[in-house]
Design a protein around this motif. Structure first.
Motif, PDB file in Angstrom:
ATOM      1  N   ALA A   1       5.848  -2.433   9.326  1.00  0.00           N
ATOM      2  CA  ALA A   1       5.661  -3.472   8.227  1.00  0.00           C
ATOM      3  C   ALA A   1       5.005  -3.734   7.347  1.00  0.00           C
ATOM      4  N   THR A   2       5.915  -4.583   6.797  1.00  0.00           N
ATOM      5  CA  THR A   2       5.152  -5.002   4.890  1.00  0.00           C
ATOM      6  C   THR A   2       5.694  -6.550   4.907  1.00  0.00           C
ATOM      7  N   LEU A   3       4.452  -7.329   4.145  1.00  0.00           N
ATOM      8  CA  LEU A   3       5.077  -7.961   4.485  1.00  0.00           C
ATOM      9  C   LEU A   3       4.956  -8.990   2.618  1.00  0.00           C
ATOM     10  N   ARG A   4       5.781  -9.928   1.760  1.00  0.00           N
ATOM     11  CA  ARG A   4       5.307  -9.824   1.252  1.00  0.00           C
ATOM     12  C   ARG A   4       5.963 -11.402   0.446  1.00  0.00           C
ATOM     13  N   ALA A   5       5.091 -11.856  -0.123  1.00  0.00           N
ATOM     14  CA  ALA A   5       4.904 -13.683  -0.480  1.00  0.00           C
ATOM     15  C   ALA A   5       4.520 -13.687  -1.863  1.00  0.00           C
ATOM     16  N   ASP A   6       5.186 -14.192  -2.448  1.00  0.00           N
ATOM     17  CA  ASP A   6       5.351 -14.866  -3.978  1.00  0.00           C
ATOM     18  C   ASP A   6       4.488 -15.422  -4.278  1.00  0.00           C
ATOM     19  N   LYS A   7       4.268 -15.756  -5.682  1.00  0.00           N
ATOM     20  CA  LYS A   7       3.086 -16.506  -6.832  1.00  0.00           C
ATOM     21  C   LYS A   7       3.582 -17.746  -5.768  1.00  0.00           C
ATOM     22  N   ALA A   8       4.720 -18.660  -5.621  1.00  0.00           N
ATOM     23  CA  ALA A   8       3.897 -19.756  -4.853  1.00  0.00           C
ATOM     24  C   ALA A   8       3.321 -20.188  -3.608  1.00  0.00           C
ATOM     25  N   VAL A   9       3.772 -19.376  -2.622  1.00  0.00           N
ATOM     26  CA  VAL A   9       3.382 -19.126  -0.988  1.00  0.00           C
ATOM     27  C   VAL A   9       2.348 -19.953  -1.261  1.00  0.00           C
ATOM     28  N   MET A  10       0.855 -18.893  -1.863  1.00  0.00           N
ATOM     29  CA  MET A  10      -0.675 -18.186  -2.068  1.00  0.00           C
ATOM     30  C   MET A  10      -1.694 -19.401  -2.448  1.00  0.00           C
TER      31      MET A  10
END
Length: 293
Positions: free
Chosen positions: A203-212
């Motif tokens: 599984a992969t989790l992708r978070a955009d720049k605004a999340v972190m």
């Protein structure tokens, strides 16, 4: 008993109903309570000797106050201070009574509050009063200075937004919802084993720049790393619930009804293969969001 005292008793008697109307109109308990105070000031100065349905009349007073708040909010392009200071992931700066705010939002449905926030003030009033509280269009129309038929059309337009487009016929929304809600329960309860069972090994989790608030998007691969990252992020997540996102079941985080973060899921053979965490406003604005039945 004088009229003022009688009216105060009736207002107290119907307060829970009036607060429910105001909350669905404004999306915030603190704003709802402010609206009730303003409504009482208006009601206390009115002549109610000819009012035969006091509950309906008080509902109208509260609705008019809320309509003014929504219109003023839109004219100034402002959000309540509660929303501006709330952390969408951690909920660390919630004003007032955060536990009660979260509990109320959960009981109403976070996705519904988000969709209501996308409606115009007139659409929101027509839909909330008619569809959620069974107020006849003939009573709503004068508040909006429109005909009953035009008011009916406003509610119909709002209803279509709430329901959204029909999902693809091959999508099993019931099963998707079970898996997504199990994910939310596992992350909130910090149940690592239960979470691992929901994830594909790769599984992969992708978070955009605004999340972190990072310079580049963040990607985490592997079930254990995804589980740890999801549990860390969701441990204190508040105002979170399931919604229909682009025709599939996902999660929305929406303090006080304002969408801040969305999670979309790719599910294959009952296992989560990809989680996309979206916080960039432009991307959020392109999502087709609706309420799950």
């Amino acid at each position: 008993m004088d009229e003022q005292h009688w009216l105060a008793e009736r207002f107290a008697e119907h307060r829970s109903h009036l607060r429910a109307v105001a909350f669905r109109m404004l999306g915030s308990l603190s704003e709802a309570d402010d609206a009730l105070q303003e409504a009482w000031l208006r009601a206390s100065r009115a002549d109610v000797s000819q009012v035969h349905n006091i509950a309906g009349w008080l509902t109208t007073v509260v609705a008019r106050v809320c309509l003014n708040v929504l219109r003023s909010r839109g004219n100034r392009h402002e959000e309540p201070l509660d929303v501006q200071t709330a952390d969408p992931l951690l909920g660390s700066a919630l004003a007032g009574n955060p536990e009660q705010e979260v509990e109320t939002a959960d009981s109403v449905g976070v996705a519904l509050l988000v969709v209501l926030d996308t409606l115009s003030p007139a659409e929101r009033l027509a839909f909330v009063l008619h569809d959620l509280f069974a107020v006849p269009f003939e009573e709503i129309a004068p508040m909006l200075e429109r005909s009953p038929e035009a008011t009916r059309q406003l509610a119909s337009r709002a209803r279509r937004r709430v329901k959204g487009a029909a999902p693809a016929p091959y999508v099993d929304l019931t099963r998707q919802r079970e898996i997504v809600e199990a994910f939310l329960s596992a992350t909130r309860g910090q149940d690592f084993r239960a979470l691992i069972m929901l994830l594909h090994p790769e599984a992969t989790l992708r978070a955009d720049k605004a999340v972190m608030l990072t310079a580049e998007p963040v990607t985490v691969a592997g079930a254990e790393f995804v589980a740890k990252g999801a549990m860390a992020a969701m441990r204190r997540a508040q105002f979170t619930g399931p919604a229909l996102l682009d025709g599939a079941v996902g999660l929305v985080m929406a303090p006080y009804g304002r969408l801040r973060v969305a999670l979309t899921f790719t599910i294959v053979d009952d296992l989560i293969t990809v989680i996309d965490v979206i916080a960039e406003p432009d991307h959020l604005g392109r999502l087709s969001l609706a309420v799950l039945d």
